[in-house]
Each structure stands twice: as structure tokens, then as C-alpha cells.
Design a protein around this motif. Structure first.
Motif, mmCIF file in Angstrom:
data_model
loop_
_atom_site.group_PDB
_atom_site.id
_atom_site.type_symbol
_atom_site.label_atom_id
_atom_site.label_comp_id
_atom_site.label_asym_id
_atom_site.label_seq_id
_atom_site.Cartn_x
_atom_site.Cartn_y
_atom_site.Cartn_z
ATOM 1 N N LYS A 159 0.715 -1.189 0.167
ATOM 2 C CA LYS A 159 0.098 -0.086 -0.034
ATOM 3 C C LYS A 159 0.848 1.277 -0.082
ATOM 4 N N GLY A 160 1.934 1.227 0.563
ATOM 5 C CA GLY A 160 2.601 2.453 0.723
ATOM 6 C C GLY A 160 3.422 2.680 -0.570
ATOM 7 N N ASP A 161 3.550 1.893 -1.344
ATOM 8 C CA ASP A 161 4.190 2.179 -2.634
ATOM 9 C C ASP A 161 3.288 2.669 -3.577
ATOM 10 N N SER A 162 1.994 2.227 -3.443
ATOM 11 C CA SER A 162 0.723 2.780 -4.381
ATOM 12 C C SER A 162 0.521 4.463 -3.980
ATOM 13 N N LEU A 163 0.746 4.684 -2.732
ATOM 14 C CA LEU A 163 0.706 6.042 -2.254
ATOM 15 C C LEU A 163 1.683 7.260 -2.652
ATOM 16 N N LYS A 164 2.715 6.576 -3.092
ATOM 17 C CA LYS A 164 4.028 7.654 -3.200
ATOM 18 C C LYS A 164 3.769 8.747 -4.452
ATOM 19 N N ASP A 165 2.893 8.336 -5.465
ATOM 20 C CA ASP A 165 2.791 9.466 -6.638
ATOM 21 C C ASP A 165 1.726 10.386 -6.128
ATOM 22 N N GLU A 166 0.835 9.720 -5.398
ATOM 23 C CA GLU A 166 -0.043 10.668 -4.687
ATOM 24 C C GLU A 166 0.577 11.746 -3.759
ATOM 25 N N HIS A 167 1.206 11.412 -2.781
ATOM 26 C CA HIS A 167 1.977 12.014 -1.914
ATOM 27 C C HIS A 167 2.710 13.054 -2.746
ATOM 28 N N ASN A 168 3.640 12.726 -3.815
ATOM 29 C CA ASN A 168 4.325 13.692 -4.426
ATOM 30 C C ASN A 168 3.658 14.790 -5.257
ATOM 31 N N PHE A 169 2.531 14.513 -5.737
ATOM 32 C CA PHE A 169 1.589 15.179 -6.377
ATOM 33 C C PHE A 169 1.107 16.315 -5.341
ATOM 34 N N PHE A 170 0.659 15.868 -4.096
ATOM 35 C CA PHE A 170 0.181 16.628 -3.048
ATOM 36 C C PHE A 170 1.034 17.825 -2.586
ATOM 37 N N LEU A 171 2.537 17.171 -2.175
ATOM 38 C CA LEU A 171 3.341 17.967 -1.786
ATOM 39 C C LEU A 171 3.989 18.974 -2.841
ATOM 40 N N ASP A 172 4.047 18.702 -4.113
ATOM 41 C CA ASP A 172 4.401 19.558 -4.867
ATOM 42 C C ASP A 172 3.374 20.661 -5.134
ATOM 43 N N ALA A 173 1.922 20.340 -4.974
ATOM 44 C CA ALA A 173 1.130 21.275 -4.985
ATOM 45 C C ALA A 173 1.221 22.358 -4.038
ATOM 46 N N LEU A 174 1.518 21.880 -2.771
ATOM 47 C CA LEU A 174 1.585 22.886 -1.635
ATOM 48 C C LEU A 174 2.760 23.626 -1.651
ATOM 49 N N GLU A 175 4.001 23.081 -2.245
ATOM 50 C CA GLU A 175 5.181 23.981 -2.461
ATOM 51 C C GLU A 175 5.273 24.838 -3.581
ATOM 52 N N ASN A 176 4.236 24.642 -4.548
ATOM 53 C CA ASN A 176 4.265 25.320 -5.743
ATOM 54 C C ASN A 176 2.536 26.384 -5.916
ATOM 55 N N ASP A 177 1.916 26.313 -4.681
ATOM 56 C CA ASP A 177 0.723 27.040 -4.634
ATOM 57 C C ASP A 177 -0.061 26.801 -5.620
ATOM 58 N N ILE A 178 -0.381 25.385 -6.202
ATOM 59 C CA ILE A 178 -1.173 24.973 -6.978
ATOM 60 C C ILE A 178 -2.462 24.622 -6.631
ATOM 61 N N SER A 179 -3.613 25.213 -7.203
ATOM 62 C CA SER A 179 -4.966 25.059 -6.492
ATOM 63 C C SER A 179 -5.313 23.438 -6.788
ATOM 64 N N LEU A 180 -6.299 23.143 -5.670
ATOM 65 C CA LEU A 180 -6.560 21.860 -5.840
ATOM 66 C C LEU A 180 -8.120 21.705 -5.785
ATOM 67 N N GLU A 181 -8.649 22.680 -6.201
ATOM 68 C CA GLU A 181 -10.156 23.033 -6.254
ATOM 69 C C GLU A 181 -10.779 21.922 -7.289
ATOM 70 N N LYS A 182 -10.443 21.934 -8.438
ATOM 71 C CA LYS A 182 -10.966 21.026 -9.338
ATOM 72 C C LYS A 182 -10.910 19.459 -8.988
ATOM 73 N N TYR A 183 -9.699 18.980 -8.288
ATOM 74 C CA TYR A 183 -9.804 17.803 -7.835
ATOM 75 C C TYR A 183 -10.730 17.558 -6.660
ATOM 76 N N LEU A 184 -10.894 18.549 -5.952
ATOM 77 C CA LEU A 184 -12.179 18.287 -4.845
ATOM 78 C C LEU A 184 -13.547 18.464 -5.459
ATOM 79 N N ILE A 185 -13.833 19.022 -6.582
ATOM 80 C CA ILE A 185 -15.174 18.858 -7.169
ATOM 81 C C ILE A 185 -15.099 17.549 -7.651
#
Length: 359
Positions: A309-335
Motif C-alpha cells: 500500500k505504501g508504494d501505491s501512495l507515493k505518486d499521490e503524496h508527491n503530487f500533493f506536496l508539489d501542489a503545496l510547495e508551488n501553490d497549485i490550486s486543488l479545487e478541481k480535484y475536490l469537485i
């Protein structure tokens, strides 16, 4: 795109299997520090603190999310608790990664969306498949029209489970059905591929365990029709009575041919979970609907991945942390998370009311 050396300070709320998977993936990434682990069962929280060398543990998520040394809150509890924990974290402007589904109700999901609009924190719902291979390749090629449209999308997610795992699933069934809990993953992918609204949903469900109250079901299927004419089928079943033969079917058909994901595991027994998966992306393209067998163009791409399970989450984690560090909006993903929940909730309602639900 910035991917700095910052180590994000994290609290994990929910010390079950998914909590452990998130912790292990985050530690492995080197991009986060586990500051706090939280569970309503103090013994579990204390065990996770010791196992993962967290700074502290707690049974009170409210107490933890308000603390200044927490920047990210990971929510891995039962779905019925998601909205209250996420909303609490957002009220203190924390960033949140919440396991799917966004909630077990549309009302709870809308509460999260509204809370996110008022908060400085960002929210991502854990639809991990959309961020990982082989799905990124499959989604892109299908969106690009490799087999044309409309599409028939047929997927299954049956799990033959025993003992502790099955007991845990029965507790989850009381909270959220397999069709909702697992279905949002694959309905989310369907929505990404067709890129249009669903117009109708029909569901069927059955309880195959005499020890489970009949108001619940451990097997469910849904059929969804989209505005472009595409249709999707998904089934999910949990328990020792489920077949292994239809555990994982991922098939797509269109006017120009078919596209399948074929899974091969190094082994697959309930007491000894697989560690390596081989994905065969098989395309069978036709020049026209009047062609002969000899005219079919067959191609195959092979992708191998670890299955913990940990391996399957790594891409998601990197996407999320990159979004935080680059101030990328996540609104469309929430919708998007709300839209996929709307479809599986409609399927659940269809089962209870024995009718097609029009969206």
C-alpha cells in the motif's frame, strides 16, 4: 516546479491499515516528518507512535489539528468521520490529505468543499489511482481517442478476504458499502476518461453473509451512463465467498477497438499478499468495423510495480506536496471527488429504492 528540501510536519488521524501505509510512504519519501498519530483507541495510537517514532500520540484530533507544529493532516478514519475531521483541520488553516471517499454522504462532502473555500489550507482526496501508472498512461490514451468514443468501461474489484481483514471489512460495510468505498476509485477514473457528466445510474446489491444484517450488502454493482453516450460498469464484493477469477477486470471498448489492463501477481493468497504486480496494457485496434481477424492490430506494454500500500501512495503524496510547495490550486480535484461520490451514492440509493436514478 519547486520540490525543495522542506520536511512537512504531519499528523495522521486513524491508526489502521491505511494510516500505516500513508506513514510508511511519507517516511520513505524523505519529504515529511510524522509529528503526531491520533486514534480514538489510545492503545493503537501509542503503538503507532512507538512503531514510527512519532513525537507524540493522542486520542483527540481536535487537540492535535490546532497545534502550531502541524502543517498537514492525513485522515484515514471511517468515511462517516471524514467531514468533521477535515473541517476541523481546515478551520485552523491546515493542509489536508483525506482518504477516499470524500465522505459517506453528499452533505458531508459539500461541507468539506465549503470549508475549503474559507481556509488557507489545501485539500486533496485520496483517489490514488489517477496519479499512478499504469492509469496515467491508460487515461491519456483513452482521452486522446485511441479506441474512439463512446466507450464501454467495465471494471471489477472483488476481494476474497478472511479472518481479521474480513472482520475489518464488515465493520466498514456498516459505515460505507463496498460499492461506495471502492467504487469511487474507478468511477473517478471513468469521469476522467469521458470528461463529461453522468446522466443516470442503476445499482444492485446483495448480502451473501448470513451473519451480516440484511440492511447491508457485501456485493454491489453499478451501471452508469454518461452524457456522451459512454457507459460504465463496476462491481465490488468483499468476503471469503467472493471469487478470485473476477477479482480485477479493467476493460474498455470503443468503435476503434479495445484496451485492457491485464494483471499478473507474483502470488495471491489471502494470508500472503502479493508484493509485485505486472500490468499488461493490451490494445487491439481495428481499421474498421468490417475488418477481419487478420486486420486487428495488437500491441502490448508491460509495467511492473510493487504492490504494498505504501508504494501505491507515493505518486499521490508527491503530487500533493508539489501542489503545496508551488501553490497549485486543488479545487478541481475536490469537485471531481464530489462528482464521483455523487454517482456511487446514487447507485446505493438505486439499490435501496430498486429504480434507475437520474442525475
Amino acid at each position: 516546479m519547486k520540490t525543495g528540501n522542506k520536511k512537512w510536519k504531519v499528523a495522521v488521524v486513524g491508526c489502521g491499515g491505511m494510516g500505516a501505509a500513508h506513514i510508511e510512504a511519507l517516511i520513505d519519501s524523505g519529504r515529511a516528518e510524522i509529528v503526531s498519530v491520533v486514534d480514538i483507541v489510545g492503545k493503537k495510537a501509542r503503538e503507532y507512535k512507538e512503531r514510527y517514532n512519532a513525537k507524540r500520540y493522542s486520542t483527540d484530533y481536535e487537540e492535535e489539528v490546532r497545534k502550531n507544529d502541524i502543517e498537514i493532516v492525513i485522515v484515514t478514519t471511517l468515511p462517516s468521520l471524514h467531514h468533521q475531521i477535515v473541517n476541523s483541520a481546515l478551520s485552523y488553516d491546515k493542509n489536508v490529505l483525506c482518504e477516499k471517499p470524500i465522505s459517506n454522504s453528499l452533505e458531508g462532502a459539500m461541507e468539506i468543499i465549503n470549508a475549503a473555500k474559507k481556509s488557507k489550507g489545501k485539500v486533496l482526496i485520496g483517489h490514488q489511482l489517477r496519479y499512478m501508472e499504469p492509469w496515467q498512461t491508460v487515461i491519456k490514451e483513452l482521452k486522446d481517442g485511441i479506441i474512439g468514443k463512446p466507450l464501454v468501461m467495465r471494471m471489477t474489484g472483488n476481494q476474497q478476504t478472511f479472518g481479521e481483514i474480513w472482520e475489518g471489512q464488515k465493520r466498514l460495510i456498516i459505515d460505507t458499502s463496498p460499492l461506495i468505498d471502492c467504487g469511487v476509485h474507478y468511477v473517478d477514473l471513468m469521469c476522467l476518461i469521458v470528461d463529461c457528466k453522468a446522466v443516470s445510474v442503476y445499482g444492485q446489491g446483495i448480502n451473501l453473509d448470513p451473519l451480516l444484517p440484511d440492511v447491508y450488502y457485501n456485493y454491489g454493482l453499478l451501471q452508469v451512463k454518461f452524457a456522451d453516450g459512454s457507459i460504465g460498469f463496476y462491481e465490488a464484493g468483499w468476503g471469503p465467498m467472493m471469487t478470485q477469477n473476477a477479482w480485477c477486470i479493467k476493460d474498455f471498448s470503443g468503435p476503434k477497438g479495445s484496451y485492457s489492463i491485464l494483471y499478473e501477481l507474483d502470488h495471491n493468497t489471502p494470508d500472503n499478499p502479493p508484493t509485485v504486480a505486472t500490468y499488461r496494457l493490451q490494445k487491439r485496434l481495428i481499421p474498421s468495423t468490417t475488418c477481419l481477424w487478420k486486420d486487428v492490430m495488437v500491441s502490448e506494454k508491460i509495467i511492473t510495480k510493487n504492490t504494498e500500500k505504501g508504494d501505491s501512495l507515493k505518486d499521490e503524496h508527491n503530487f500533493f506536496l508539489d501542489a503545496l510547495e508551488n501553490d497549485i490550486s486543488l479545487e478541481k480535484y475536490l469537485i471531481g471527488a464530489y462528482e464521483s461520490l455523487k454517482i456511487v451514492i446514487a447507485a446505493d440509493r438505486s439499490i435501496k429504492e430498486n429504480r434507475v436514478i437520474y442525475l
